[in-house]
Enzyme design. Sequence first.
Site, PDB file in Angstrom:
ATOM      1  N   LYS A  52       0.818  -1.208   0.000  1.00  0.00           N
ATOM      2  CA  LYS A  52       0.000   0.000   0.000  1.00  0.00           C
ATOM      3  C   LYS A  52       0.855   1.264   0.000  1.00  0.00           C
ATOM      4  O   LYS A  52       0.380   2.340  -0.322  1.00  0.00           O
ATOM      5  CB  LYS A  52      -0.886   0.038   1.266  1.00  0.00           C
ATOM      6  CG  LYS A  52      -1.842  -1.110   1.404  1.00  0.00           C
ATOM      7  CD  LYS A  52      -2.526  -1.021   2.804  1.00  0.00           C
ATOM      8  CE  LYS A  52      -3.316  -2.286   3.072  1.00  0.00           C
ATOM      9  NZ  LYS A  52      -3.860  -2.295   4.443  1.00  0.00           N
ATOM     10  N   ASP A 112      14.344  -0.608   1.975  1.00  0.00           N
ATOM     11  CA  ASP A 112      14.978  -0.768   3.290  1.00  0.00           C
ATOM     12  C   ASP A 112      16.010  -1.894   3.202  1.00  0.00           C
ATOM     13  O   ASP A 112      17.164  -1.651   2.858  1.00  0.00           O
ATOM     14  CB  ASP A 112      13.878  -1.039   4.323  1.00  0.00           C
ATOM     15  CG  ASP A 112      14.410  -1.184   5.730  1.00  0.00           C
ATOM     16  OD1 ASP A 112      15.580  -0.831   5.970  1.00  0.00           O
ATOM     17  OD2 ASP A 112      13.666  -1.647   6.617  1.00  0.00           O
TER      18      ASP A 112
END
Length: 181
Positions: A52, A112
Amino acid sequence: MPDAVLPWLRAKDLGRVVFTEEELGRRVEEMGRDITRSYPPEETLLVLGLLKGSFIFLADLVRRIHRPLQVDFLVASSYQNEKVSSGDVRLLYDPDTSLEGRSVLLVEDIVDSGTTMDHLVPILERRGPSSLEICALLHKRRVALRKEPKWVGFDAPQDFLVGYGLDLSEDYRHLPFIASV
Ligand code: IMP
Ligand code: MG
């Protein structure tokens, strides 16, 4: 900093504002301009947003790309084991849209550990796009990816960040700025 931001920071124990709404707006506009220039005027892009987290960034970005384009979404989930990614990525939603022969632009909120991108890219490349590029709003630069994003909005600090699509347990996605927790 706009006054409206302060109650959020106080009430929700957020840390500092890392990227303001204005900084995000300016950078997204620049990225849209760069992306536009990188594709021939008649080229139709297929912009694939990774849900999302990318939804706000993608909505702002596509309005700055002056090329014909179509939008679709992917939902990927990495199996998590006590906060350490197991390195396995599952596609929970996979669009019907064929990638064959298309100029695909994959849009991600933040890189990340790189696990998501490193697993997703080969899956998408096997589908035969004529080109596959990555556009990430934020990059923590923890690792070298198999395929680095061609466009990165900002190098990000190692802190956990929320806002502008990024969540902490599904909260804070709607903040117009990005803050550390
Ligand atoms: P990676 O697979 O470790 O690169 O993680 C990518 C995904 O983890 C991103 O698409 C985000 O959904 C989530 N993520 C990583 N860092 C953050 C952060 O600081 N805040 C919110 N979500 C994050
Ligand atoms: Mg994400």
